[in-house]
Design a protein around this motif. Structure first.
Motif, PDB file in Angstrom:
ATOM      1  N   VAL A   1      -4.254   6.883  -1.869  1.00 16.43           N
ATOM      2  CA  VAL A   1      -3.842   5.604  -1.303  1.00 16.43           C
ATOM      3  C   VAL A   1      -3.954   4.571  -2.409  1.00 16.43           C
ATOM      4  CG1 VAL A   1      -4.280   3.836   0.436  1.00 16.43           C
ATOM      5  CG2 VAL A   1      -4.635   6.258   1.000  1.00 16.43           C
TER       6      VAL A   1
ATOM      7  N   ARG B   1      -3.448   0.638  -3.355  1.00 18.85           N
ATOM      8  CA  ARG B   1      -3.239  -0.730  -2.884  1.00 18.85           C
ATOM      9  C   ARG B   1      -3.015  -1.623  -4.089  1.00 18.85           C
ATOM     10  NH1 ARG B   1      -7.099   1.520   0.511  1.00 18.85           N
ATOM     11  NH2 ARG B   1      -6.570   1.403   2.737  1.00 18.85           N
TER      12      ARG B   1
ATOM     13  N   TYR C   1      -3.260  13.670  -2.758  1.00 21.79           N
ATOM     14  CA  TYR C   1      -2.989  12.631  -1.760  1.00 21.79           C
ATOM     15  C   TYR C   1      -3.890  11.443  -2.073  1.00 21.79           C
ATOM     16  CZ  TYR C   1      -1.696  10.311   2.547  1.00 21.79           C
ATOM     17  OH  TYR C   1      -1.179   9.421   3.441  1.00 21.79           O
TER      18      TYR C   1
ATOM     19  N   TYR D   1       1.077   5.474   0.018  1.00 22.29           N
ATOM     20  CA  TYR D   1       0.367   6.690   0.392  1.00 22.29           C
ATOM     21  C   TYR D   1       1.170   7.881  -0.129  1.00 22.29           C
ATOM     22  CZ  TYR D   1      -1.574   3.431   3.855  1.00 22.29           C
ATOM     23  OH  TYR D   1      -2.150   2.353   4.485  1.00 22.29           O
TER      24      TYR D   1
ATOM     25  N   THR E   1       0.858  -1.185   0.000  1.00 22.05           N
ATOM     26  CA  THR E   1       0.000   0.000   0.000  1.00 22.05           C
ATOM     27  C   THR E   1       0.893   1.234   0.000  1.00 22.05           C
ATOM     28  OG1 THR E   1      -1.711  -1.148   1.266  1.00 22.05           O
ATOM     29  CG2 THR E   1      -1.824   1.262   1.172  1.00 22.05           C
TER      30      THR E   1
END
Length: 571
Positions: free
Chosen positions: A536, A538, A534, A502, A500
């Protein structure tokens, strides 16, 4: 900072080369910048600002006349580089077109030494600098040579001598050295006519008939033979450092044709300067007294750097380190105090100040010097570059230079031959490196980082994702962040199920690869379908079973990802 649970290893902020991770360490961080918050950001590209045609001999960047200015000397021409409109203007020409040179600023005036002369840069001209006319003799008797008050100035043959006529009165005023001309004579503060005095070359006197006991005489004169026996050794200096308190600041010059010699100036107060300018209106507060040059140590080693450090001046040679104190006046306190008999600085431009410490380039090491806790005349020294010693060893220590960029609070250790730059982040005590930056030297570009190679001037530009050389096509930047031999917490075999990320991503982030037990490598592309400031991301990264693994994160092309956090999901 790494947080590890049974199933997840998290890099919450990224470490530099040699930092620990999952039982292993970071093997390389190349063309990724590590910020003070630990964010990992692909470095920006550079572009060519100007080409002066000939190799840059000297550079000044800093405040001048209330604004930020950049001046460059190439060949015999001084240029001004305006960052606002990115224009290059030829301002002045000087006599020498090659060899050592340096700029320095003193009391708001910019000076240039071109290897053969000293210039004052003002009013659109490079004017030969006129040094301070010292008070060579003070209240001498009329019949003998008195004590020297202020030694002759290496930069001028002008001087002043004052006399108090005693008994018996004599018309002959001794000058010690032969006089070429007399600019003015004051008798009891009244300017005399040139017809009322004569120069006597036979006895080195100025003769004034009719003097009586108690008369006071002040003479402004020019000696026939100056103290110019070592002009090349002084004018060829490559560095001038201003050191001392507000009312005692002095210049220290080094790097000339006498490599182990340091030249010292003396402070000129405003009253003395005004007296000097009374008949030498262009006289600057520049005073290099006769005899104020001294050899550092036993003269075996070349002086590589001088760095002001609190109330002392650290002087680095190739083989040792010395110190002069702020209250040093004249030569009475010299020779200077030894600090370290075995460690010094191996390269030109290899000693800089960084905050409350001084750094020098040792043998395949960057050394930091700090105050010793128990003594004001000693420093403690240690290496801060053990993690990158293998990179430093790839080139001769003399090929490396140091540059501290205050605005970005980062140290650049650059190789002049390979294009490699090792960067040190003091906030996180970590190293990373850039490639492809071929630089003779770096400079501050009003908060940004500039450098030059030959006569070409470059700027690192945050808006660029590729390198733009002076000619040809843009060059892509490949950035890699790699960890080696992680055991991820146990000796049992495990798999990496996913990662993951970020951070701030463009669509194409790069590639992720994992090498299992030094054999099989599995790679995965990283694509962000919803780029944002920003995000995330995965990504499943099924792998084989392994005990130890090495990973590599690669960013190619024009993408410039910024990573704040990385989690490895293990099972």
């Amino acid at each position: 900072m790494f947080k590890q649970s049974k199933k997840t290893l998290t890099m919450d902020g990224f470490g530099g080369i040699g930092s620990e991770i999952g039982g292993g360490r970071i093997a390389d961080a190349v063309n990724f910048r590590i910020g003070s918050d630990g964010a990992l950001e692909k470095r920006c590209g550079y572009r060519c600002l100007a080409d002066v045609g000939l190799p840059v001999r000297a550079c000044y960047s800093g405040l001048f006349e209330g604004r930020f200015a950049i001046f460059l000397l190439a060949g015999d021409t001084v240029y001004s580089l305006d960052l606002a409109d990115e224009t290059l203007s030829a301002l002045y020409t000087v006599a020498n077109a090659e060899g050592n040179a340096c700029f320095f600023c003193l009391r708001g005036v910019l000076y240039l030494m071109d290897g053969g002369a000293l210039y004052e840069l003002r009013d659109g001209q490079a004017l030969p600098a006129v040094g301070y006319a010292p008070l060579f003799g003070k209240d001498w008797p009329n019949d003998i040579v008195g004590e020297i008050c202020e030694p002759r100035n290496l930069l001028t043959r002008h001087a002043r001598i004052s006399y108090v006529v005693g008994q018996p009165a004599s018309a002959m005023l001794c000058t010690k050295y032969a006089v070429e001309s007399v600019e003015a004579v004051y008798l009891n503060q009244v300017l005399m006519s040139p017809e009322d005095y004569q120069i006597d070359p036979t006895f080195n006197t100025v003769n004034i008939p009719g003097l009586v006991s108690g008369d006071r005489v002040l003479i402004y004169l020019t000696f026939k033979n100056g103290v110019e026996a070592l002009p090349e050794s002084f004018y060829s200096c490559t560095e001038a450092i201003l050191f001392g308190g507000v009312n005692r600041n002095r210049l220290f010059f080094r790097g000339g044709s006498l490599p182990s010699v340091l030249f010292c100036s003396a402070y000129v107060d405003e009253e003395s300067r005004a007296e000097s300018q009374r008949h030498y209106p262009g006289a600057a507060p520049l005073y290099i007294p006769e005899g104020y040059e001294f050899t550092v140590g036993d003269g075996r080693y070349r002086i590589r750097g001088t760095v002001p450090y609190h109330d002392r001046l650290l002087i680095f040679t190739e083989g040792d380190t010395w110190m002069a104190k702020e209250d040093t006046s004249g030569l009475a306190e010299f020779p200077i105090i030894p600090v370290h008999a075995k460690l010094g600085c191996f390269s030109e431009n290899g000693a800089v100040a960084m905050g409350n410490e001084v750094l020098s380039m040792g043998r395949h090491a960057v050394l930091t010097w700090k105050d010793a806790a128990d003594a004001l005349d000693r420093c403690t020294v240690r290496s801060i570059s053990d993690e990158v010693s293998s990179f430093l060893a790839k080139a001769d220590s003399a090929d490396w230079g140091l540059f501290y960029h205050e605005a970005e609070h980062v140290l650049l250790c650059y190789c002049r031959t390979s294009g490699d730059v090792l960067l040190y982040n003091p906030d996180r005590d970590c190293w990373y490196r850039y490639t492809g930056l071929y630089a003779d030297a770096f400079f501050d570009a009003n908060g940004r980082i500039g450098f030059w190679k030959g006569g070409q001037i470059f700027l690192l530009d945050p808006s660029l994702s590729e390198d733009h050389p002076a000619s040809g096509e843009p060059l892509p930047i490949c950035a890699e962040y790699a960890g080696e031999r992680m055991d991820l917490g146990s000796e049992q075999k495990k798999i990496l199920a996913g990662i993951t990320l970020y951070g701030c991503f463009e669509e194409d982030i790069g590639e992720w690869s994992l090498t299992e037990d030094g054999k099989r490598t599995v790679g995965h592309s990283l694509v962000c379908h919803a780029p944002s400031d920003y995000a995330v991301l995965r990504r499943r990264t099924p792998s084989g079973r392994f005990r130890h693994a090495s990973f590599r994160l690669t960013a190619r092309g024009t993408s410039r990802p910024i990573l704040h956090r990385l989690s490895l999901h293990i099972r």
